[in-house]
Structures are given as structure tokens and as C-alpha cells.
Design an enzyme around this catalytic site. Structure first.
Site, short mmCIF file in Angstrom:
data_model
loop_
_atom_site.label_atom_id
_atom_site.label_comp_id
_atom_site.label_asym_id
_atom_site.label_seq_id
_atom_site.Cartn_x
_atom_site.Cartn_y
_atom_site.Cartn_z
N TYR A 14 0.86 -1.18 0.00
CA TYR A 14 0.00 0.00 0.00
C TYR A 14 0.89 1.23 0.00
O TYR A 14 2.01 1.19 -0.52
CB TYR A 14 -0.97 -0.06 1.19
N ARG A 33 -7.72 10.79 -9.49
CA ARG A 33 -6.93 11.43 -8.43
C ARG A 33 -6.30 10.34 -7.57
O ARG A 33 -6.71 10.09 -6.45
CB ARG A 33 -7.83 12.35 -7.58
N LYS A 43 -6.20 -1.99 -1.87
CA LYS A 43 -7.20 -1.81 -0.82
C LYS A 43 -7.85 -3.14 -0.44
O LYS A 43 -8.05 -3.45 0.74
CB LYS A 43 -8.28 -0.84 -1.29
N GLU A 45 -13.12 5.12 -4.64
CA GLU A 45 -11.72 5.36 -4.29
C GLU A 45 -11.04 6.23 -5.35
O GLU A 45 -11.08 5.92 -6.55
CB GLU A 45 -10.98 4.02 -4.19
N ASP A 46 -10.43 7.32 -4.90
CA ASP A 46 -9.58 8.16 -5.75
C ASP A 46 -10.29 8.71 -6.99
O ASP A 46 -9.72 8.76 -8.08
CB ASP A 46 -8.32 7.39 -6.15
N ASP A 61 -13.89 6.35 0.61
CA ASP A 61 -12.83 6.23 1.60
C ASP A 61 -11.99 7.49 1.71
O ASP A 61 -11.53 7.85 2.79
CB ASP A 61 -11.93 5.04 1.26
N ASP A 62 -11.79 8.20 0.60
CA ASP A 62 -10.98 9.42 0.64
C ASP A 62 -11.65 10.51 1.46
O ASP A 62 -10.97 11.32 2.10
CB ASP A 62 -10.73 9.93 -0.79
N ASN A 72 -0.43 11.66 0.96
CA ASN A 72 0.30 10.52 0.42
C ASN A 72 0.65 10.76 -1.03
O ASN A 72 -0.06 11.48 -1.73
CB ASN A 72 -0.56 9.24 0.53
#
Length: 554
Positions: free
Chosen positions: A75, A128, A146, A218-219, A241-242, A383
Site C-alpha cells: 500500500y 486522483r 485496498k 476510491e480516488d 474512503d478518501d 500521500n
């Protein structure tokens, strides 16, 4: 080589394998010997992915036994580099790729996936990826990583996990020019066509796997992430999740930091560097936590200040650029352009970075925070590591060891004036695997904000006095499987108390109930009690092998 002699004889493979018996402990040692041969983390990532292909139980056993070593490889931060190099390291397809050209056929593509019992999906459109920007189809590394954590950290069955990339193109010209790029070579599609694809995808997922399948976004880019969350959160089992996972883990760190600062939550003032998905998500959950601590909603909002690329977010800002989500946190104050001037004016007790601006927390800001506060809270959450607002060493050094520090990516311990500090890693992996496990096992079909706040509270309560003494605001990573199980148990109880769980009757023993649904990395015995069973293969009896000799490795 872990097959016993009786299993080899029963399956007709006796002689096709070397005669030595190597149990799983020995195999873990062998994997770690190979893992440590590699000189860089990208090669280690490739090695671990190949291990997952050929021996899934061993892969998860290795992660569970060496979680602190493995997490940065499978990860963040290594997964970011893996995504950037995804075309080069691509060996075997994982998950599903659904493109903008597949409108009208999304359900058919889902039916091509051979597993019918999918319970959790992690989906991205690659716009992203971490703090790296638009990586298009290369973003598949994120859903894959994930879902590996869902199994490794919470015990979600691996066959119940499905990674998906929705490919609508990319605006990253370097990828469009990349001969190894695995996605659509076109500019990113937006507008109604994009929305139609997502709508068809959500309906097809429910049709294929049922209303209780969990879809984790996600993203996605900021604009789409907020829109899609608001559109689907009440009618599907879904979360982002972000926005929400990051919020829960950050609020957990803040709640734990109160044990160090000795202040009430309502006595803190927060400044955010960035006003994107992560910052808005954290701020909204903070408002909920502040209100539960006794503040009114408008009072809670006054405790939170946000800075974006145009400066402090204030009402009637001349430069404009305020979306509905930003307007909620606009302060009645004159505009201020620079972050360091905002810090000097507001004098916050905590600064939180989530805008992927490396070095945003400069020497002056860190020194000022130490002047305003006896124990300043400094969270550099961006990150990968290269995008962190400051390093752990900079935070501790510039504040002379006063900082209560946490980051999104791991940093090594730092020694200041003879005292060693262990930086906390505010990793979403403390939160989302437990929420996923609870959702699956208890049949929770709406993931509410209260669930995220409850998970933050539980996580903060699991920070021990020993952790606090070392400067940690999160439990050590080696305990994360145990932590995830505990959070899942508490969330299951919370879900039944709030009538969110649809699985009935309510279990009498929630701990046993949760643990009974977790994946085991132990090898199963092929056929039990076969000793002295005649005529197994060639008319002779199977004799049990002598017990293996113990050595220093297992």
C-alpha cells in the site's frame, strides 16, 4: 511442499515433489528471504503480487506476520509508484475494466467475473490517485491494494472482493503518449455520458450481487467524489474512503491526541491546508464530534479554518472559487493569502495537511505552532511520502519535541534531545477494513456518518498509555489485525443498537460471530484420518511421516 506424505500419495503426486516437507512457517521464512533479496520496494511489490497469484493463503499469512514491513510495500507509499509504472509491471489482469465504450453492457461485463459471491467492490476512475493526479487505468493498483488489506487486516474472504476500474480516458498527456499504457487513449469523458455510465454501473452491481454489496469509491476527482457520494449514499451500500475513511482515522488521531494535550475537543482550533475530499471529510466529521461534545453547529464551524490554493476560505472572497462544500466552512474574516499568515493570525492548536503540497508546513509555521501551544497537533496526512506537508523529523525538530505528530505515510522514529518519538501513521487501513467486515457480516446496507464517528472513537480508545508515552496517537501497526477485529465487533454492536443491521436474529456473542466469518490463512488438511487406509494409490498403506525436526526458523 507443505503437502503431507499422505496427501501426496492420495493425489498421485508422490515423487513429483522434492521429498522434504516444508510447513507454512517454513514457507513464510523462505518468502522473507526472497523478499529481502530485492534492493527496492517496487521489485518487492512485484514479488508479492506474484506470490498472491500462486499461493493466496501464504501471501496473507506473510502480511499478517510482517504487517509493519509489508504495509508500505503493498500500500502507500509503494503502491503509488506501482500505479505510475503499472503498464511496465503488468503481468496478469486483476479485477474488471469497464470503459466509457461499454455503456449498455456493464451488467454483461460483471457477469464475466467468475465469482458469484462478491460482497465488497472497490472502484476507481483513476482521476486522483493518492497525491499523484490523473493516472487513468493505471489506477487499478489502488483497488487491488485496498482489497488486499480488507483480507489481510480484517479477514474479509478474498473471493468476496472485486477490484474495478472505470476507464473514461485520461487527461494525463504523458500516459496518452506512453506505449505501455493499458487504458483508453483519449481525453477524460465528463458530463452526462459519465453520469450515465456510473448510474448503469451502480444498478448493474445490485442486479448482479444484491442490495447488500458494498461499493467503496476510491480516488475519484473532487467534484465527482462529492457528487457521487451524495447521490448514492442513501440508496446504496456505499462510502467514499478518501472523504469518510480519511475523516474517521484523522478524527481518531485528534481524539487520541487529547490525552497528550490535556485539552477538551471543544477547546481546539483547527487549520486545514487544503479543502479537497480529505479535508472536507475530516472537517465535517469534526463538526459532528464537536457538536456531540456540546457545541452548537455554528460554534463548531467557527473552530475550523480552511486554506486552499487561493488562500483562507472566507465569506464573499474576492477571488471566488467556493463550492458548496467549501462555503460551509467559510469564515467571516478578511482574506489572507498565505498559510503562514493564517497560522499567525488564527493561532490554531492543530494544523492538518491534506492537499499533497510538499513542504507546506515550513520551518516558520512549525516554529510558530510551538510558540502558540505547549503541545501543537501537526498532522501531515498527504500521500505518498513525497507529498507530505512535512516530515516527522522536521515536525519534531522545529518544535523541539513538542509536536503531536501523525502522517499519512510511514516515517521512522525520531530522537530529539535523547527522547525517541514514534510518529503515528494516520492510515485509512485502521478504519475501512473493519467497516467493510461489519457491513458484510451484519448486512448493513447504509453506511452512515455515525458509523464513521463511532469507528473513530473506538480507534482512539484503543491507543494505550504506553503508546501515548512514545508519542503515538494510533496503535502500532503490528496490532492492526487485532485492532480491526475489535473495531468490527464494536461497530456490529453499534449497528444492531441503531437498527442498521439487517441480519437477524442478533447474535448472542458478537465476538464469536465476527471471528467466525474471518478468513483463515491456515492450510486445510486435504483428507483427515487417512493413516493405515489401504489401497490409496498403489495398494500399500500410508505411513505417517516422522515429525519434522525443529530449527531456529520454525
Amino acid at each position: 511442499m507443505a503437502f503431507t506424505l499422505k496427501e501426496r500419495q492420495l493425489m498421485g503426486i508422490h515423487g513429483l515433489l522434492p521429498p522434504a516437507l516444508l510447513d507454512q512457517d517454513g514457507q513464510v521464512y523462505q518468502v522473507m528471504q526472497n523478499f529481502n533479496r530485492w534492493t527496492n520496494d517496487l521489485d518487492r511489490y512485484i514479488y508479492l503480487m506474484s506470490l498472491q497469484d500462486r499461493n493466496e493463503k501464504l501471501f496473507y499469512r506473510v502480511i499478517a506476520d510482517h504487517v509493519e514491513t509489508m504495509m508500505p510495500v503493498i500500500y502507500t507509499p509503494t503502491v503509488g509508484l506501482a500505479c505510475q509504472k503499472y503498464g511496465m509491471i503488468f503481468r496478469k489482469p486483476r479485477g474488471l475494466y469497464i470503459t466509457i465504450n461499454d455503456i449498455g453492457h456493464v451488467y454483461d461485463i460483471l457477469c464475466n467475473w467468475p465469482i458469484d459471491q462478491v460482497k465488497v467492490i472497490v472502484v476507481t476512475d483513476g482521476e486522483r490517485i493518492l497525491g499523484l493526479g490523473d493516472l487513468g487505468a493505471y489506477g487499478m493498483g489502488i483497488p487491488v491494494g485496498k482489497l488486499s488489506l480488507y483480507t489481510a487486516l480484517a479477514g474479509v474472504l478474498p473471493y468476496a472482493c472485486l477490484p474495478i476500474t472505470i476507464d473514461v480516458g485520461t487527461n494525463n498527456q504523458s500516459l496518452l503518449d506512453d506505449p505501455l499504457y493499458i487504458g483508453l487513449k483519449q481525453k477524460r469523458e465528463r458530463g452526462q455520458v459519465y453520469d450515465d455510465l456510473i448510474e448503469e454501473f451502480m444498478k448493474a452491481v445490485v442486479k448482479r450481487y444484491g442490495e447488500n454489496v458494498l461499493v467503496q469509491f476510491e480516488d475519484f476527482g473532487n467534484n465527482n467524489a462529492f457528487r457521487l457520494l451524495e447521490r448514492y449514499r442513501d440508496s446504496y451500500c456505499t462510502f467514499n474512503d478518501d472523504i469518510q475513511g480519511t475523516a474517521a482515522v484523522a478524527v481518531a488521531g485528534i481524539l487520541a491526541s487529547l490525552k497528550i494535550t490535556k485539552k477538551k475537543l471543544s477547546e481546539n482550533v483547527f487549520v486545514f491546508q487544503g479543502a479537497g475530499e480529505a479535508s472536507i471529510g475530516i472537517a465535517k466529521l469534526l463538526v459532528m464530534a464537536l457538536m456531540k461534545s456540546g457545541l452548537k453547529q455554528d460554534e463548531a464551524h467557527k473552530q475550523i479554518w480552511m486554506v486552499d490554493s487561493k488562500g483562507l476560505i472566507v465569506k464573499n472572497r474576492p477571488s471566488g472559487g467556493l463550492t458548496a462544500h467549501k462555503e460551509e466552512f467559510a469564515q467571516d474574516h478578511k482574506p489572507i493569502d498565505k498559510l503562514e499568515d493564517v497560522i499567525a493570525t488564527v493561532k490554531p492548536t492543530a494544523i492538518i495537511g491534506a492537499a499533497a503540497q510538499h513542504g507546506a508546513f515550513n520551518e516558520k509555521i512549525l516554529a510558530d505552532m510551538a510558540k502558540f501551544n505547549e503541545r501543537p497537533i501537526i498532522f501531515a496526512l498527504s500521500n505518498p511520502t513525497s507529498k507530505a506537508e512535512c516530515t516527522a523529523e522536521e515536525a519534531y525538530k522545529m518544535t523541539k519535541g513538542k509536536a503531536v505528530f501523525a502522517s499519512g505515510s510511514p516515517f521512522k522514529p525520531v530522537t530529539i534531545d535523547g527522547k525517541t518519538f514514534h510518529p503515528g501513521q494516520g492510515n485509512n487501513a485502521y478504519i475501512f477494513p473493519a467497516i467493510g467486515l461489519t457491513s458484510i457480516v451484519c448486512d448493513v446496507r447504509t453506511i452512515t456518518e455515525e458509523i464513521f464517528l463511532e469507528s473513530a472513537k473506538v480507534l482512539s480508545e484503543l491507543v494505550t498509555d504506553e503508546d501515548i508515552a512514545e508519542g503515538r496517537v494510533y496503535p502500532p501497526l503490528p496490532k492492526i489485525r487485532e485492532i480491526s477485529t475489535t473495531i468490527a465487533i464494536k461497530l456490529a454492536e453499534f449497528s444492531y443498537d441503531k437498527n442498521l443491521a439487517k441480519r437477524h436474529p442478533r447474535p448472542d456473542d458478537m465476538t464469536e460471530f465476527i471471528k467466525s466469518h474471518q478468513y483463515s490463512t491456515d492450510y486445510q488438511t486435504f483428507v483427515p484420518n487417512l493413516y493405515d487406509w489401504p489401497n490409496v494409490k498403489s495398494g500399500f498403506r500410508i505411513h505417517p511421516p516422522p515429525p519434522p525436526k525443529k530449527n531456529k526458523y520454525w
